[in-house]
Enzyme design. Structure first.
Site, PDB file in Angstrom:
ATOM      1  N   VAL A   1       0.846  -1.200   0.000  1.00 31.18           N
ATOM      2  CA  VAL A   1       0.000   0.000   0.000  1.00 31.18           C
ATOM      3  C   VAL A   1       0.880   1.248   0.000  1.00 31.18           C
ATOM      4  CG1 VAL A   1      -0.296   0.013   2.539  1.00 31.18           C
ATOM      5  CG2 VAL A   1      -1.963   1.171   1.111  1.00 31.18           C
ATOM      6  N   GLY A   2       2.044   1.159   0.635  1.00 35.05           N
ATOM      7  CA  GLY A   2       2.972   2.296   0.645  1.00 35.05           C
ATOM      8  C   GLY A   2       3.691   2.382  -0.692  1.00 35.05           C
TER       9      GLY A   2
ATOM     10  N   ILE B   1      -6.229   2.435   7.425  1.00 39.54           N
ATOM     11  CA  ILE B   1      -5.647   1.554   8.441  1.00 39.54           C
ATOM     12  C   ILE B   1      -5.820   2.156   9.837  1.00 39.54           C
ATOM     13  CG2 ILE B   1      -3.496   0.491   9.249  1.00 39.54           C
ATOM     14  CD1 ILE B   1      -2.679   0.215   6.285  1.00 39.54           C
TER      15      ILE B   1
ATOM     16  N   ILE C   1       3.545   1.676  12.949  1.00 41.47           N
ATOM     17  CA  ILE C   1       3.361   0.641  11.923  1.00 41.47           C
ATOM     18  C   ILE C   1       3.416   1.277  10.528  1.00 41.47           C
ATOM     19  CG2 ILE C   1       1.993  -0.883  13.371  1.00 41.47           C
ATOM     20  CD1 ILE C   1      -0.095   0.735  10.953  1.00 41.47           C
TER      21      ILE C   1
ATOM     22  N   ARG D   1       6.180   3.865   8.587  1.00 43.31           N
ATOM     23  CA  ARG D   1       7.518   3.680   8.024  1.00 43.31           C
ATOM     24  C   ARG D   1       8.514   4.111   9.089  1.00 43.31           C
ATOM     25  NH1 ARG D   1       5.446   0.791   4.878  1.00 43.31           N
ATOM     26  NH2 ARG D   1       5.375   0.962   2.601  1.00 43.31           N
TER      27      ARG D   1
ATOM     28  N   ASP E   1       6.754  -1.913  14.208  1.00 49.64           N
ATOM     29  CA  ASP E   1       6.737  -2.936  13.153  1.00 49.64           C
ATOM     30  C   ASP E   1       7.609  -2.493  11.989  1.00 49.64           C
ATOM     31  OD1 ASP E   1       5.934  -5.346  11.907  1.00 49.64           O
ATOM     32  OD2 ASP E   1       4.485  -4.246  10.681  1.00 49.64           O
TER      33      ASP E   1
ATOM     34  N   HIS F   1       8.474  -5.912  10.260  1.00 51.81           N
ATOM     35  CA  HIS F   1       7.574  -5.365   9.229  1.00 51.81           C
ATOM     36  C   HIS F   1       6.616  -6.456   8.696  1.00 51.81           C
ATOM     37  CE1 HIS F   1       7.262  -1.996   5.995  1.00 51.81           C
ATOM     38  NE2 HIS F   1       6.077  -2.551   6.239  1.00 51.81           N
TER      39      HIS F   1
ATOM     40  N   SER G   1       1.060  -6.852   7.131  1.00 51.61           N
ATOM     41  CA  SER G   1       0.100  -7.510   6.217  1.00 51.61           C
ATOM     42  C   SER G   1       0.342  -9.015   6.101  1.00 51.61           C
ATOM     43  CB  SER G   1       0.198  -6.870   4.825  1.00 51.61           C
ATOM     44  OG  SER G   1       1.471  -7.109   4.253  1.00 51.61           O
TER      45      SER G   1
HETATM   46  C1  GLV Z   1       3.481  -2.278   3.939  1.00 50.32           C
HETATM   47  O1  GLV Z   1       4.125  -1.594   4.671  1.00 50.32           O
HETATM   48  C2  GLV Z   1       2.905  -1.824   2.717  1.00 50.32           C
HETATM   49  O2  GLV Z   1       3.158  -0.680   2.321  1.00 50.32           O
HETATM   50  O3  GLV Z   1       2.183  -2.611   2.078  1.00 50.32           O
END
Ligand code: GLV
Length: 328
Positions: free
Chosen positions: A83-84, A164, A243, A245, A269, A293, A296
């Site tokens: 997602v990032g 989130i 959670i 970055r 995380d 990390h 997910s």
């Molecule tokens: C996890 O950090 C993502 O960006 O999916």
């Protein structure tokens, strides 16, 4: 559905769940895979992406001008299984007219679950307590031993009330949270109304929260945002959870805050760098829980992410709307 041509090469930078790979294979493109669980070395990335029409990448692959130049003019789509997207040089990508797919929504539940687990593990000292059982430190039931902090009647501050952040708040609410505060670029009235959260400044959030959860995106504004000044405003009894970055946090300042008792504990995380070297000072602290990390990381979510990543890629190659396209 339009068949894609074999001359179209797609480079996948890592072993991903087979569900996603199968979707790409069935499409008729030529698939080139860095067939490893470990990151593709930079030189191999530059080689693998050369001439590619599409690339499937992960958050650990830096896609910058050098990589885009190595790809050459065929490259139409970057599909990241995350997602990032702070690992993508968005300006360079936009300049070249390349489209980007990503995986929001499908990982929200898994990430929110992990965040609640990390928060409880940190505030109730689970890792430290379990270690005491193994190392003989458990001598008897002691009234003053292994006490932590509870969510019931607490104030929780969320930095970044996006998908989130909101999902985390919904899961924390039944624990008896008294009040939610949140901060971010602007108020989010609709999300906030679901949990009766109040929009406040970062300083007020730091001062008043018993638990702080960082769930914002990494931007130039959030880079290094949780620093000495921020930690100095927090309550001595407060718990800090990140959670998002790693670089949203100044880790040296966090270490000082934890080591000197400025704040009670932290659960992370995400770190800088990832992986965090095993010699890192944060790892010497009992009041710091660090995970690799895994927000997910459930089987079903990672499978779903891989399929969405593949479908974004193929839609982009076909010139069709992607299921989840990043608006550049
Ligand atoms: C996890 O950090 C993502 O960006 O999916």
């Amino acid at each position: 559905m339009q068949a894609l041509q074999r001359i179209m090469k797609v480079f996948v930078t890592r072993r991903i769940p087979p569900e996603g790979l199968a979707v790409i294979k069935q499409s008729g493109v030529t698939l080139e895979l860095w067939d490893s669980d470990e990151p593709v070395p930079r030189a191999e990335l530059l080689k693998g992406i050369s001439g590619a029409y599409g690339v499937v990448c992960l958050l650990s692959d830096k896609i910058d001008a050098e990589v885009l130049d190595a790809a050459g003019p065929n490259l139409k789509v970057i599909s990241t299984m995350s997602v990032g997207y702070d690992h993508l040089s968005v300006e360079e990508i936009k300049k070249r007219g390349i489209r980007v797919g990503y995986t929001p929504d499908v990982l929200t539940d898994a990430t929110a679950e992990l965040t609640v687990s990390l928060l409880l593990a940190t505030s109730r000292r689970l890792i430290e307590a379990a270690a005491e059982v193994k190392n003989g430190g458990w001598s008897s039931w002691k009234p003053l031993w292994m006490c932590g902090y509870q969510l019931s009647q607490s104030t929780v501050g969320i930095i970044g009330l996006g998908r989130i952040g909101l999902a985390i708040a919904h899961r924390l609410k039944p624990f008896g949270v008294k009040k939610f505060l949140y901060t971010g670029r602007q108020p989010r009235a609709s999300a906030a109304s679901e949990i009766e959260a109040e929009f406040v400044s970062l300083s007020k959030l730091a001062e008043e929260s018993d638990f702080i959860v960082v769930s914002c995106a990494l931007t130039s504004e959030t880079l290094g945002m949780c620093n000495k000044d921020f930690f100095s405003k927090m309550k001595k009894t407060a718990i800090f959870i990140n959670i998002s970055r790693g670089v949203v946090v100044n880790q040296d300042d966090l270490y000082q805050a934890l080591a000197t008792g400025q704040i009670a504990a932290a659960g992370l995380d995400v770190t800088t760098p990832e992986p965090l070297p095993t010699s890192h000072p944060l790892l010497t602290l009992k009041n710091c829980v660090i995970l690799p990390h895994i927000g997910s990381a459930t089987y079903s979510t990672r499978n779903t992410m891989s399929v969405l990543t593949a479908n974004n890629l193929l839609a982009g190659l076909r010139g069709e709307p992607m299921p989840s396209e990043l608006q550049l």
